[in-house]
Structure formats: structure tokens, C-alpha cells
Design an enzyme around this catalytic site. Sequence first.
Site, short mmCIF file in Angstrom:
data_model
loop_
_atom_site.label_atom_id
_atom_site.label_comp_id
_atom_site.label_asym_id
_atom_site.label_seq_id
_atom_site.Cartn_x
_atom_site.Cartn_y
_atom_site.Cartn_z
N LYS A 242 17.85 -24.68 -43.16
CA LYS A 242 16.27 -23.64 -43.44
C LYS A 242 15.39 -23.92 -44.69
O LYS A 242 16.05 -25.33 -44.57
CB LYS A 242 15.93 -21.82 -43.77
CG LYS A 242 15.19 -21.45 -42.76
CD LYS A 242 15.64 -20.43 -41.48
CE LYS A 242 13.69 -19.98 -40.82
NZ LYS A 242 14.51 -19.61 -39.54
N LYS B 181 24.28 -16.29 -37.73
CA LYS B 181 23.64 -16.51 -36.50
C LYS B 181 24.49 -17.42 -34.78
O LYS B 181 24.40 -16.96 -33.83
CB LYS B 181 22.27 -16.44 -36.64
CG LYS B 181 21.51 -16.75 -34.89
CD LYS B 181 19.90 -16.43 -34.87
CE LYS B 181 19.06 -16.40 -36.17
NZ LYS B 181 17.95 -16.74 -35.95
N SER C 68 17.75 -24.02 -28.35
CA SER C 68 16.63 -25.53 -29.57
C SER C 68 18.01 -26.33 -28.84
O SER C 68 18.19 -27.03 -29.16
CB SER C 68 16.49 -24.88 -30.86
OG SER C 68 15.88 -25.34 -31.32
P1 NAD Z 1 4.62 -16.40 -36.16
O1 NAD Z 1 4.12 -16.96 -37.30
O2 NAD Z 1 4.35 -16.37 -34.25
O3 NAD Z 1 4.23 -14.28 -36.16
C1 NAD Z 1 4.14 -13.61 -36.67
C2 NAD Z 1 3.25 -12.25 -36.32
O4 NAD Z 1 3.64 -11.36 -37.39
C3 NAD Z 1 2.36 -12.84 -37.14
O5 NAD Z 1 1.28 -12.17 -35.92
C4 NAD Z 1 1.55 -12.20 -38.75
O6 NAD Z 1 -0.09 -11.80 -38.03
C5 NAD Z 1 2.68 -11.58 -37.91
N1 NAD Z 1 2.47 -10.47 -39.64
C6 NAD Z 1 3.25 -10.92 -40.74
N2 NAD Z 1 3.28 -10.32 -41.38
C7 NAD Z 1 2.63 -8.66 -40.68
C8 NAD Z 1 3.08 -7.77 -41.41
N3 NAD Z 1 2.74 -6.78 -42.72
N4 NAD Z 1 2.81 -6.81 -40.54
C9 NAD Z 1 2.50 -7.05 -39.27
N5 NAD Z 1 3.01 -8.48 -38.61
C10 NAD Z 1 2.98 -9.42 -39.97
O7 NAD Z 1 6.05 -16.13 -36.63
P2 NAD Z 1 7.37 -16.22 -34.65
O8 NAD Z 1 8.04 -17.09 -34.84
O9 NAD Z 1 7.22 -15.63 -34.65
O10 NAD Z 1 8.22 -15.66 -35.87
C11 NAD Z 1 8.42 -14.16 -36.29
C12 NAD Z 1 9.86 -13.73 -37.10
O11 NAD Z 1 10.45 -13.66 -36.06
C13 NAD Z 1 10.24 -13.92 -38.19
O12 NAD Z 1 11.36 -13.69 -39.21
C14 NAD Z 1 11.21 -15.30 -37.78
O13 NAD Z 1 12.04 -15.54 -38.50
C15 NAD Z 1 11.73 -15.08 -36.47
N6 NAD Z 1 12.36 -15.60 -35.52
C16 NAD Z 1 11.42 -16.51 -34.93
C17 NAD Z 1 12.00 -17.50 -33.99
C18 NAD Z 1 11.18 -18.45 -33.43
O14 NAD Z 1 11.65 -19.26 -32.08
N7 NAD Z 1 9.50 -18.77 -33.18
C19 NAD Z 1 13.71 -17.79 -34.02
C20 NAD Z 1 14.27 -16.62 -34.34
C21 NAD Z 1 13.21 -16.03 -35.55
#
Ligand code: NAD
Length: 430
Positions: A105, A93, A350
Amino acid sequence: MMAESEFERALQRLDEAARHVEISPDTMERLRLPRELLQARLTIRMDDGSLKSFEAWRCRYDDSCGPTKGGIRFHHHSTADEVEALAFWMTVKCAVAGLPYGGGKGAVRVDPHELSVTELERLSRAYIRAFARFIGPDRDIPAPDVATNATIMGWMADEYNQIVGQVVPGVITGKPLALGGSLGRDDATARGGFNLLEHLCGRLDLDNGPRRAVIQGFGNAGAHMARLLVDSGWTIVAASDSGGAVFNPQGLDVAALEKIKAAGMSVRNGATGATRQIDPDEMLGVDCELLVPAAFQDLIHEGNAERIRAKVVLELANGPVTPEADALLHKAGVTVIPDILANSGGVTVSYFEWVQNRQGERWTLERVHRELESRMNAQGDIVWKVAETRKVPLRTAAYIVGLGRLTSAIEATTAVISPVAEAAGRRAAV
Ligand code: NAD
């Protein structure tokens, strides 16, 4: 057949890309295994006086392009295998995004909802004590991921400063503004994906007709995406989280769902009036133009991919679609905008934070948004063009772009001439 482990599935993407582009054996060798993986036991005092231990990991996958960069997640299912897979994706990425970073990670195997805020702080500080020698502003730079946020990054940055005896804001990104965080980091992942979607709208055939979206995972990335889409005229017809899903063909009240989540409840509590609960897997079959997986890896698999009715899947989560599901979606004519491109807005802002910290600067929100949009659009154009000219899916195209950049960096750091280069008649310059 589905690969055994998360990491093996991640490497399947590498093999798939290698069928379309000449990747030197040196690059393949370097990318098949992480450079370093450190495991630690974090033992903290719980509020009731007992001691409790948690497994934790930090992985520096590859640093050919720069210091490794990647989030830390707190999740009760986290494993070393998952951390390696996520660190591999971060490596590609950062290369696709054209950032001067390698991939890393981290994770703690914990259900953060079972901890009090003081226990959470002790765990976050214990993580840094365990990995302080592993991380650093020119070595490995953590950030938030699933279930971690700016507050946790603030505790971690403070712990690091105490250990090294100086203030090093560039060691962690996604910090609170008061500790050197950047404006615009909170919604950066969603905003980057949204910028890309708007930019590619015509090419994705999304500029005419209804604009209905489904959000899988109404968390940080998913809820911000819902808000950005609604503000630009989209209708969110369904959304889910770990507690369930809600559906309303006329459109969900995103502001009400945000309040419900802020109160610590599931979106399923938003089922009132015309909004009804729906099975989360059934939700994938709802009529819509756009599906945004923003929850977790592997939630779209060969058992449910054929339900999907969306024209476009925009992967905000990392690895939400298995390779088997990917093939089914491709066959069905669904365009998947891959994670390593679609969610790179988070790591891009970031990077802006790290640059500001090192230069002692503060950028305006307007500058963050402008620079993010211009980078997302530029990388989107490059990947789209590769997909068109090589007639490959966007995911393969993104891997071709990322692996090409990684290969240039890897070959620039080795005097050993690769068999591929030798066959092409090249000679070592040393
Ligand atoms: P977060 O914890 O804020 O949100 C995750 C959400 O997914 C929660 O609402 C949770 O309840 C829900 N969830 C969990 N299991 C589930 C299921 N089986 N079905 C439906 N919903 C479900 O996390 P986030 O930071 O928003 O990250 C979410 C994804 O995005 C991850 O894969 C993370 O690696 C990716 N990501 C996040 C960032 C960031 O800056 N936060 C950056 C790049 C990628």
C-alpha cells in the site's frame, strides 16, 4: 477496549482468526510486521512559485505469494500506521482472492482538493521518483485508491517509464485504456461486490421482500455500486459523502447524484423535493436490507453500530467496521461480508490488467466481467462453506482461507520446521 492504532486493530483480526485455525508460528511471525516500509518527503514546486513538502509512504507487507500489490491514496490524514494496516489487509485479501500477489500500500499525506491539476501531476510524478527503486512489475505494483484515479496512474506510469528508460505497462494498474489499462477496471471493486451479493442472495435471505440499500461514501466504489444495484431493481434510500448525507424512502435519483459528484459537489446538494438531508450517523439507522460502507476505515464503531437496521453489511471500503462494532453486529444477527472478500474485485481486475500487459493482449469487457464474476462466486462459495462448517462469521472464515494459503506459501519458502509441524511429527525435507 479499542486498540491504539489502525495497525494494531488490523492485527486483532489475525489474532481472532488464529483462535479458530492452527496458524504456524512461522506464519504469525512473518505477518506481525511489514517486510519493508519506506518513507519519503515529496517536495514540489507549487503554481505560485513556492516549494511545498508532503510526507509519503510505500509499504511491501509480505511477498510470500508474489509481488506486492496495493493502491496509493492521497489523504490529509494518512499516516505510516494506516499504510501498514492497509498493506496487511491487502496481503490477506490477495490470498483470499487466490491471486499470485502479496500485499502492499502507499499514501501521500495531502488534501488533493487543495492542489491544482498541475500540482497534482507534479506530486504524482514526485511519488514515483521517490519510490521507483521500491516498485516494479515483479516487485511491487501500485494501483488507485482513495482520491487517486486512472489519470494519476497514467502520470505515474509515464514517470516510471522515463526513469527506467523503457515502457513497462505492468508496473502500475488502473491506468487509462490508452496506456494499457483494462476495460472494466473503473467499476471493478463495486462489480465484484455486486456479483458476490447476487451469488449469495438466497443464502443471505435477500431474494424476497423489499431491496433497499444505503451507501456510505458515494465515491468511486460507492457510486458504481449504487448504479449496479439500481439497475438490478434495488432502491437506494440514503447515501453520504464527506460533505453530508441525503435520504429518500422512495429512492434517491442516482443519476442526479452522479452529476452532482461529477461537478465536484457533495451529495447533500441533491436534497430537493422528497429527498432531504440527514445526519450521516443517523443515516446508519435508516430502514434497509443492505448497508454498503464504501468510504473509509473505522466509520462504523461501537458508538453507532447498534443503530444499523440492515440485514447485510457489504464492506466495499477497507476496514470500515471496527472489531468492537463487528462483535455488536454479530450479536444483532447482521451478516457482514468482509472487505478482504467483498472488495477484492478491484485487485482482481488489476490482476487481469497486469496479465494483459505482460502478454500484450487486450481482453473484451465481456471477458473481464465473466472472469471476475466466476472468481468472485468461487471465492464466495469457499468462504461461505468454511463459515458454515466451522460456525464462524464470514470475516473469520475469510481470514482462515487467506491465512491457510499464506501459510502454504510461507512454509514452502523455509527449511525451518515449525514447532507446530514438529509436534505433528513432520520432518524437514532438506
Ligand atoms: P473515493 O475517494 O472515490 O471515494 C470515497 C468517498 O467517501 C468520497 O465520496 C468521500 O467524500 C466519502 N467520504 C469520506 N469520508 C466520509 C465520511 N466520513 N462519511 C461518508 N463518506 C465519506 O475512494 P474509493 O476509491 O471509492 O475508495 C473508497 C473505499 O474503498 C476505501 O476504503 C478504499 O480503500 C476502498 N477500496 C477501493 C478500491 C478501488 O478500486 N477504488 C478497491 C478496493 C477498496
